[in-house]
Write a protein that holds these residues in place. Sequence first.
Motif, PDB file in Angstrom:
ATOM      1  N   VAL A  92      89.241  53.600  61.662  1.00  0.00           N
ATOM      2  CA  VAL A  92      88.662  52.278  61.354  1.00  0.00           C
ATOM      3  C   VAL A  92      88.407  52.167  59.852  1.00  0.00           C
ATOM      4  CG1 VAL A  92      86.622  50.787  61.650  1.00  0.00           C
ATOM      5  CG2 VAL A  92      87.631  51.941  63.652  1.00  0.00           C
ATOM      6  N   PHE A  93      87.757  53.196  59.296  1.00  0.00           N
ATOM      7  CA  PHE A  93      87.477  53.143  57.857  1.00  0.00           C
ATOM      8  C   PHE A  93      88.773  53.105  57.039  1.00  0.00           C
ATOM      9  CE2 PHE A  93      83.057  54.934  58.729  1.00  0.00           C
ATOM     10  CZ  PHE A  93      82.436  53.727  58.448  1.00  0.00           C
TER      11      PHE A  93
ATOM     12  N   LEU B 248      88.844  45.720  52.523  1.00  0.00           N
ATOM     13  CA  LEU B 248      87.536  45.246  52.982  1.00  0.00           C
ATOM     14  C   LEU B 248      86.458  46.267  52.636  1.00  0.00           C
ATOM     15  CD1 LEU B 248      88.666  43.781  56.420  1.00  0.00           C
ATOM     16  CD2 LEU B 248      87.665  42.473  54.530  1.00  0.00           C
ATOM     17  N   LEU B 249      86.902  47.417  52.149  1.00  0.00           N
ATOM     18  CA  LEU B 249      85.989  48.497  51.808  1.00  0.00           C
ATOM     19  C   LEU B 249      86.666  49.318  50.706  1.00  0.00           C
ATOM     20  CD1 LEU B 249      83.314  49.324  53.223  1.00  0.00           C
ATOM     21  CD2 LEU B 249      84.641  51.008  54.511  1.00  0.00           C
ATOM     22  N   SER B 250      85.846  49.840  49.752  1.00  0.00           N
ATOM     23  CA  SER B 250      86.452  50.760  48.790  1.00  0.00           C
ATOM     24  C   SER B 250      86.032  52.178  49.164  1.00  0.00           C
ATOM     25  CB  SER B 250      86.008  50.418  47.368  1.00  0.00           C
ATOM     26  OG  SER B 250      84.667  50.799  47.203  1.00  0.00           O
ATOM     27  N   LEU B 251      86.822  53.146  48.761  1.00  0.00           N
ATOM     28  CA  LEU B 251      86.482  54.538  49.078  1.00  0.00           C
ATOM     29  C   LEU B 251      85.112  54.911  48.512  1.00  0.00           C
ATOM     30  CD1 LEU B 251      89.857  56.476  48.693  1.00  0.00           C
ATOM     31  CD2 LEU B 251      88.419  56.356  50.741  1.00  0.00           C
ATOM     32  N   ASP B 252      84.788  54.371  47.346  1.00  0.00           N
ATOM     33  CA  ASP B 252      83.471  54.639  46.737  1.00  0.00           C
ATOM     34  C   ASP B 252      82.322  54.326  47.681  1.00  0.00           C
ATOM     35  OD1 ASP B 252      84.950  55.054  44.520  1.00  0.00           O
ATOM     36  OD2 ASP B 252      84.294  53.256  43.422  1.00  0.00           O
ATOM     37  N   GLU B 253      82.521  53.312  48.486  1.00  0.00           N
ATOM     38  CA  GLU B 253      81.424  52.906  49.375  1.00  0.00           C
ATOM     39  C   GLU B 253      81.217  53.902  50.512  1.00  0.00           C
ATOM     40  OE1 GLU B 253      81.127  48.178  49.275  1.00  0.00           O
ATOM     41  OE2 GLU B 253      83.164  48.856  49.723  1.00  0.00           O
ATOM     42  N   LEU B 254      82.113  54.867  50.601  1.00  0.00           N
ATOM     43  CA  LEU B 254      81.961  55.912  51.620  1.00  0.00           C
ATOM     44  C   LEU B 254      81.438  57.216  51.027  1.00  0.00           C
ATOM     45  CD1 LEU B 254      85.199  55.038  53.579  1.00  0.00           C
ATOM     46  CD2 LEU B 254      82.852  54.794  54.441  1.00  0.00           C
ATOM     47  N   ASP B 255      81.094  57.171  49.733  1.00  0.00           N
ATOM     48  CA  ASP B 255      80.491  58.347  49.086  1.00  0.00           C
ATOM     49  C   ASP B 255      79.299  58.823  49.899  1.00  0.00           C
ATOM     50  OD1 ASP B 255      82.091  58.862  46.980  1.00  0.00           O
ATOM     51  OD2 ASP B 255      80.772  58.026  45.433  1.00  0.00           O
TER      52      ASP B 255
ATOM     53  N   ASP C 264      81.263  63.808  54.181  1.00  0.00           N
ATOM     54  CA  ASP C 264      81.740  65.115  53.703  1.00  0.00           C
ATOM     55  C   ASP C 264      83.191  65.014  53.237  1.00  0.00           C
ATOM     56  OD1 ASP C 264      83.603  65.836  55.753  1.00  0.00           O
ATOM     57  OD2 ASP C 264      81.967  66.542  57.020  1.00  0.00           O
ATOM     58  N   ALA C 265      83.577  65.992  52.425  1.00  0.00           N
ATOM     59  CA  ALA C 265      84.866  65.913  51.721  1.00  0.00           C
ATOM     60  C   ALA C 265      86.047  65.816  52.686  1.00  0.00           C
ATOM     61  CB  ALA C 265      85.032  67.130  50.803  1.00  0.00           C
ATOM     62  N   GLU C 266      85.948  66.495  53.820  1.00  0.00           N
ATOM     63  CA  GLU C 266      87.073  66.494  54.756  1.00  0.00           C
ATOM     64  C   GLU C 266      87.269  65.092  55.360  1.00  0.00           C
ATOM     65  OE1 GLU C 266      86.856  69.459  57.853  1.00  0.00           O
ATOM     66  OE2 GLU C 266      88.504  68.458  58.940  1.00  0.00           O
ATOM     67  N   LYS C 267      86.172  64.461  55.742  1.00  0.00           N
ATOM     68  CA  LYS C 267      86.274  63.096  56.289  1.00  0.00           C
ATOM     69  C   LYS C 267      86.850  62.151  55.239  1.00  0.00           C
ATOM     70  CE  LYS C 267      82.344  63.327  59.551  1.00  0.00           C
ATOM     71  NZ  LYS C 267      81.419  64.422  59.148  1.00  0.00           N
ATOM     72  N   LEU C 268      86.314  62.262  54.037  1.00  0.00           N
ATOM     73  CA  LEU C 268      86.787  61.365  52.968  1.00  0.00           C
ATOM     74  C   LEU C 268      88.267  61.541  52.699  1.00  0.00           C
ATOM     75  CD1 LEU C 268      83.912  61.331  50.293  1.00  0.00           C
ATOM     76  CD2 LEU C 268      84.876  59.376  51.564  1.00  0.00           C
ATOM     77  N   SER C 269      88.727  62.802  52.714  1.00  0.00           N
ATOM     78  CA  SER C 269      90.143  62.974  52.374  1.00  0.00           C
ATOM     79  C   SER C 269      91.032  62.489  53.519  1.00  0.00           C
ATOM     80  CB  SER C 269      90.448  64.409  51.938  1.00  0.00           C
ATOM     81  OG  SER C 269      90.559  65.236  53.055  1.00  0.00           O
ATOM     82  N   LYS C 270      90.553  62.625  54.754  1.00  0.00           N
ATOM     83  CA  LYS C 270      91.333  62.058  55.876  1.00  0.00           C
ATOM     84  C   LYS C 270      91.426  60.543  55.769  1.00  0.00           C
ATOM     85  CE  LYS C 270      90.503  65.499  59.511  1.00  0.00           C
ATOM     86  NZ  LYS C 270      89.709  65.828  60.712  1.00  0.00           N
ATOM     87  N   ILE C 271      90.282  59.927  55.469  1.00  0.00           N
ATOM     88  CA  ILE C 271      90.271  58.452  55.348  1.00  0.00           C
ATOM     89  C   ILE C 271      91.211  58.016  54.224  1.00  0.00           C
ATOM     90  CG2 ILE C 271      88.825  56.464  54.696  1.00  0.00           C
ATOM     91  CD1 ILE C 271      86.457  57.996  56.105  1.00  0.00           C
ATOM     92  N   ALA C 272      91.095  58.700  53.072  1.00  0.00           N
ATOM     93  CA  ALA C 272      91.936  58.336  51.925  1.00  0.00           C
ATOM     94  C   ALA C 272      93.415  58.476  52.270  1.00  0.00           C
ATOM     95  CB  ALA C 272      91.574  59.202  50.712  1.00  0.00           C
ATOM     96  N   ALA C 273      93.756  59.590  52.944  1.00  0.00           N
ATOM     97  CA  ALA C 273      95.168  59.836  53.279  1.00  0.00           C
ATOM     98  C   ALA C 273      95.674  58.752  54.239  1.00  0.00           C
ATOM     99  CB  ALA C 273      95.312  61.228  53.894  1.00  0.00           C
ATOM    100  N   MET C 274      94.885  58.482  55.292  1.00  0.00           N
ATOM    101  CA  MET C 274      95.347  57.489  56.282  1.00  0.00           C
ATOM    102  C   MET C 274      95.422  56.090  55.681  1.00  0.00           C
ATOM    103  SD  MET C 274      93.738  58.493  59.998  1.00  0.00           S
ATOM    104  CE  MET C 274      92.015  58.594  59.533  1.00  0.00           C
ATOM    105  N   SER C 275      94.556  55.822  54.731  1.00  0.00           N
ATOM    106  CA  SER C 275      94.528  54.467  54.166  1.00  0.00           C
ATOM    107  C   SER C 275      95.796  54.190  53.346  1.00  0.00           C
ATOM    108  CB  SER C 275      93.293  54.271  53.289  1.00  0.00           C
ATOM    109  OG  SER C 275      93.446  54.954  52.063  1.00  0.00           O
ATOM    110  N   ARG C 276      96.540  55.248  53.011  1.00  0.00           N
ATOM    111  CA  ARG C 276      97.759  55.022  52.241  1.00  0.00           C
ATOM    112  C   ARG C 276      98.988  54.777  53.116  1.00  0.00           C
ATOM    113  NH1 ARG C 276      95.100  58.818  48.738  1.00  0.00           N
ATOM    114  NH2 ARG C 276      96.086  60.567  49.781  1.00  0.00           N
TER     115      ARG C 276
END
Lengths: 109, 109
Positions: free
Chosen positions: A77-78, A86-93, A96-108
């Motif tokens: 979803v993220f 509708l959301l920037s990655l910064d807003e998910l600061d 944890d790093a693993e979740k963030l990198s999964k979100i970033a990867a999928m968002s591409r």
Amino acid sequence: MSDGTLEGWTDSEQAVARNAFDRAYSRSIDHLVLAIRNRSEQLSNAESVWALHDFLSIERHTIEGRFDFRVEGILFVFASLVKDQLLSLDELDGLDAEKLSKIAAMSRF
Amino acid sequence: MSDGTLEGWTDSEQAVARNAFDRAYSRSIDHLVLAIRNRSEQLSNAESVWALHDFLSIERHTIEGRFDFRVEGILFVFASLVKDQLLSLDELDGLDAEKLSKIAAMSRF
């Protein structure tokens, strides 16, 4: 829009997630309101009114399906919200790093 | 909005009926367009957007059900349009006296 908690996430991660989720939801509604106002200016006949109704049916279905705040699928979803700006990655600061990198990867994708 | 002919009515009565029917339909759509524009100015959150969608669903259903141009029930359709000021009796001039008096009588209920 669903409530609930994300099992296995820390309280602080949950707060970040909830906040980001609510913000993206608001933005999505704001975009929809603008689209409705534009379309309602253009209404001229029955067909255009029914087309607005169809548009709203689809948007409601899409938004209600998309904003599902449950731990299963929440990273996806993220990612889709980031992808659609509708959301920037910064807003998910704060996640944890693993979740963030999964979100970033999928968002591409 | 239905097409078709009114069996047993003269050509000139059919023309009067069709014209009046189309005019009332347009007025009904014009009223709906104004209502949508008013409501879209007031939109503020998701609930108000979904309420607009519900309103449109009901109006569409009502209008599509109401504007039924078939000989069965057409006098009642005209009476209800007169009652709701979407049509004046004058606009039905040209129908025979019996039809007009039935419409006038029913429109007062």
